[in-house]
Design a protein around this motif. Structure first.
Motif, PDB file in Angstrom:
ATOM      1  N   SER A 103      48.745  36.035  63.491  1.00 19.83           N
ATOM      2  CA  SER A 103      47.514  35.681  62.772  1.00 19.83           C
ATOM      3  C   SER A 103      47.240  34.186  62.844  1.00 19.83           C
ATOM      4  O   SER A 103      46.078  33.755  62.958  1.00 19.83           O
ATOM      5  CB  SER A 103      47.596  36.132  61.313  1.00 19.83           C
ATOM      6  N   GLN A 221      38.000  37.038  43.510  1.00 14.95           N
ATOM      7  CA  GLN A 221      37.461  35.750  43.957  1.00 14.95           C
ATOM      8  C   GLN A 221      36.565  35.124  42.895  1.00 14.95           C
ATOM      9  O   GLN A 221      35.912  34.108  43.151  1.00 14.95           O
ATOM     10  CB  GLN A 221      36.674  35.948  45.253  1.00 14.95           C
ATOM     11  N   GLY A 326      53.841  33.678  54.581  1.00 13.05           N
ATOM     12  CA  GLY A 326      52.518  33.211  54.178  1.00 13.05           C
ATOM     13  C   GLY A 326      52.580  31.746  53.810  1.00 13.05           C
ATOM     14  O   GLY A 326      53.634  31.230  53.405  1.00 13.05           O
ATOM     15  N   TRP A 327      51.457  31.068  53.954  1.00 15.88           N
ATOM     16  CA  TRP A 327      51.436  29.643  53.645  1.00 15.88           C
ATOM     17  C   TRP A 327      51.637  29.379  52.159  1.00 15.88           C
ATOM     18  O   TRP A 327      52.084  28.296  51.768  1.00 15.88           O
ATOM     19  CB  TRP A 327      50.132  29.022  54.139  1.00 15.88           C
ATOM     20  N   THR A 328      51.304  30.351  51.331  1.00 21.53           N
ATOM     21  CA  THR A 328      51.536  30.163  49.900  1.00 21.53           C
ATOM     22  C   THR A 328      53.026  30.019  49.605  1.00 21.53           C
ATOM     23  O   THR A 328      53.425  29.205  48.771  1.00 21.53           O
ATOM     24  CB  THR A 328      50.963  31.345  49.104  1.00 21.53           C
ATOM     25  N   TYR A 380      51.284  29.524  43.432  1.00 20.18           N
ATOM     26  CA  TYR A 380      51.316  29.691  44.890  1.00 20.18           C
ATOM     27  C   TYR A 380      52.188  30.875  45.288  1.00 20.18           C
ATOM     28  O   TYR A 380      51.937  31.526  46.300  1.00 20.18           O
ATOM     29  CB  TYR A 380      51.816  28.405  45.553  1.00 20.18           C
ATOM     30  N   PRO A 384      47.255  35.612  46.471  1.00 21.61           N
ATOM     31  CA  PRO A 384      47.174  36.295  47.763  1.00 21.61           C
ATOM     32  C   PRO A 384      46.769  35.378  48.907  1.00 21.61           C
ATOM     33  O   PRO A 384      46.927  35.736  50.074  1.00 21.61           O
ATOM     34  CB  PRO A 384      46.109  37.370  47.517  1.00 21.61           C
ATOM     35  N   SER A 385      46.233  34.205  48.597  1.00 22.44           N
ATOM     36  CA  SER A 385      45.823  33.275  49.647  1.00 22.44           C
ATOM     37  C   SER A 385      45.956  31.851  49.140  1.00 22.44           C
ATOM     38  O   SER A 385      45.981  31.592  47.926  1.00 22.44           O
ATOM     39  CB  SER A 385      44.376  33.534  50.081  1.00 22.44           C
ATOM     40  N   GLN A 387      43.709  29.542  49.420  1.00 17.92           N
ATOM     41  CA  GLN A 387      42.459  29.159  48.779  1.00 17.92           C
ATOM     42  C   GLN A 387      42.427  29.608  47.321  1.00 17.92           C
ATOM     43  O   GLN A 387      42.031  28.852  46.430  1.00 17.92           O
ATOM     44  CB  GLN A 387      41.275  29.764  49.537  1.00 17.92           C
ATOM     45  N   ARG A 388      42.861  30.855  47.068  1.00 17.43           N
ATOM     46  CA  ARG A 388      42.860  31.349  45.698  1.00 17.43           C
ATOM     47  C   ARG A 388      43.842  30.564  44.835  1.00 17.43           C
ATOM     48  O   ARG A 388      43.559  30.258  43.673  1.00 17.43           O
ATOM     49  CB  ARG A 388      43.203  32.841  45.662  1.00 17.43           C
TER      50      ARG A 388
END
Length: 515
Positions: A103, A221, A326-328, A380, A384-385, A387-388
């Motif tokens: 991804s 969101q 994941g980046w989180t 974090y 889920p992302s 940004q969130r």
């Protein structure tokens, strides 16, 4: 199979314990261990039988590698060890990080690679780390295992298979052959059932009740304000603790029914007054693994302060990535690496100034700043992302202001005007969600921060509970037969079990299953 299910509590666990002791007494220990191994494999395969092939293959390969390391010459030991570590990490990397890698390649290079989503096998992170620790211990001549049955049981023993505690070969396996553990004992059942009941209650009643206040904020969101963001973040802070520590207690309790000691995995981490202390109390067996097999392997603190801080940061960064692809999780690991660096640097400053603060105010402030730092990092971990997570953190810092539900505001009378002056407005909807969240968070905080933990409840040293930071042992003090069951405790245990059983109709999973 979940610990908090009718199948496990009323069928699998009692049948397994009864059959194990009958076989050990009537036939032999080895036959009883064979039965326990197959029962553990059934427990693992209940979720998805396909992955039995994976865990069995992993056990066979690592057993072979461990034997080769044990008998190889000094020059060949390292070759076999490197091969084993690379193989285990490669397997973990494929299942856990391949989709994440693809991804990110697509996002950066816009190549449009399409792959089928790889389902993460249950507990692969835990049994991979456990087998890596065995290979390293075999390399250092700390343990040798030449019996395939025994090694398989070390990996598969069902209480600790799914989510730990992460154990060493020498800690667990010898206990199966201790004479006193080959027959059922009242104290083992009393302590085991009691610890299981405590963990069961923590998971099904406290953690699952908090979960309903987490998802509405994290999994949408929608814009949130300061009160919503802090409410959901605090709810998740305690949900995760009671979920995972509850599972660990249930694992320790189940193992105790077989007379087996599992190490303490949590020791009131939210009582910590520093991040260093937090990681001595949170997921203790993982912290030990990261210290012994990653931090020390990177060089530890042998080469000066800069190298020490670098190794601390890298250890937590990789520890964060271990938790999830994941980046989180990367940010979560970086935050804790950053926290640890600051904590150790501050300790160096105190030592250089020859200042040892002892006031209650200092320790209260230290606790508060530690707890708040942990809460921010959990955002974090849960979001889920990226940004969130950033949106919620900014809301916690006041970016979106604060509102209180109209149902509450209209009952505040003149206080509303004071709140308006402070920038706290009135929002739509009732206050039932906010009030429910507040009540559960306060209750969970009281239990986690004020009351003794499960290990303390069952252990006394000369009549004094373990309380001094750093004084708690890895070995579970609950396994020392110093605690005596009583009628009042039996009634309390029955109430905890009954309350937890009443919740079994609702959908529930352990949060750490996904890691």
């Amino acid at each position: 199979m979940l610990f908090n299910s009718f199948e496990f509590i009323f069928l699998f666990l009692p049948i397994t314990v009864l059959t194990y002791y009958v076989l050990a007494k009537r036939l032999s220990v080895e036959i009883a261990l064979v039965f326990l191994l197959f029962a553990s494999l059934y427990f693992y395969g209940y979720w998805n039988p396909v992955y039995l092939v994976l865990i069995v293959a992993s056990i066979i390969v690592n057993f072979f590698l461990g034997r080769r390391i044990g008998i190889a010459s000094t020059t060949r030991k390292k070759t076999w060890l490197v091969a084993g570590v690379v193989l285990n990490l490669g397997l973990l990397g494929y299942y856990k990080y391949f989709n994440f890698f693809i991804s990110n390649v697509n996002a950066v290079l816009d190549v449009g690679w399409n792959t089928e989503k790889i389902i993460l096998p249950l507990a692969i992170s835990f049994f991979t780390f456990q087998q890596i620790s065995y290979l390293v211990d075999a390399y250092n001549d700390k343990c040798k295992e030449y019996n395939f049955l025994h090694y398989s049981l070390f990996v598969c023993f069902f209480p600790q298979l799914i989510a730990g505690p992460i154990v060493h070969h020498k800690e667990m396996l010898p206990q199966f052959f201790q004479k006193e553990n080959l027959s059922p004992k009242l104290i083992n059942f009393a302590v085991g059932i009691s610890i299981f009941a405590l963990g069961f209650f923590k998971k099904t009643v406290i953690a699952d009740s908090l979960s309903v206040y987490v998802s509405p904020t994290f999994d949408t969101q929608d814009s949130v304000d300061l009160i919503q963001a802090w409410g959901a973040s605090l709810a998740y802070t305690f949900q995760l603790y009671f979920d995972f520590s509850g599972y660990s207690d249930m694992a320790i309790g189940c193992a105790r029914l077989f007379g087996i000691t599992l190490p303490v995995n949590f020791f009131s981490p939210y009582k910590s007054t520093s991040i260093v202390e937090f990681w001595r109390r949170w997921h203790i067996t993982l912290s030990r693994f990261l210290r012994d097999y990653l931090y020390i392997a990177l060089g530890g603190n042998k080469n000066g302060s800069f190298q020490r801080y670098r190794n601390l940061f890298l250890t937590m960064l990789l520890g964060g990535l271990w938790h999830g692809a994941g980046w989180t999780f990367v940010i979560w690991g970086m935050l804790h690496g950053f926290y640890l660096v600051i904590n150790h640097a501050w300790r160096w400053v105190l030592k250089a100034l020859n200042w040892a603060p002892k006031s209650r105010g200092y320790f209260a402030f230290s606790w508060l700043i530690t707890f708040v730092a942990v809460v921010f990092s959990w955002v974090y971990f849960r979001a889920p992302s990226l940004q969130r997570a950033n949106d919620i953190v900014l809301a916690m810092l006041g970016k979106n202001g604060a509102t209180i539900p109209s149902g509450i505001a209209y009952r505040l009378g003149k206080i509303r005007h004071v709140l308006n002056e402070l920038g706290i407005g009135v929002g739509e909807g009732s206050g039932s969600l906010l009030m429910g969240n507040t009540i559960w968070v306060i209750l969970a905080a009281f239990i986690a921060i004020v009351l003794p933990n499960s290990a303390q409840m069952f252990s006394k040293q000369n009549g004094v509970l373990f309380e001094k930071p750093g004084a708690f042992p890895m070995q579970n003090p609950a396994l020392n037969a110093v605690w005596k069951p009583s009628l009042s405790w039996s009634i309390g245990t029955a109430c905890l079990l009954a309350t937890g059983i009443l919740t079994l109709g609702q959908i529930s999973e352990f949060l750490y299953f996904q890691f």
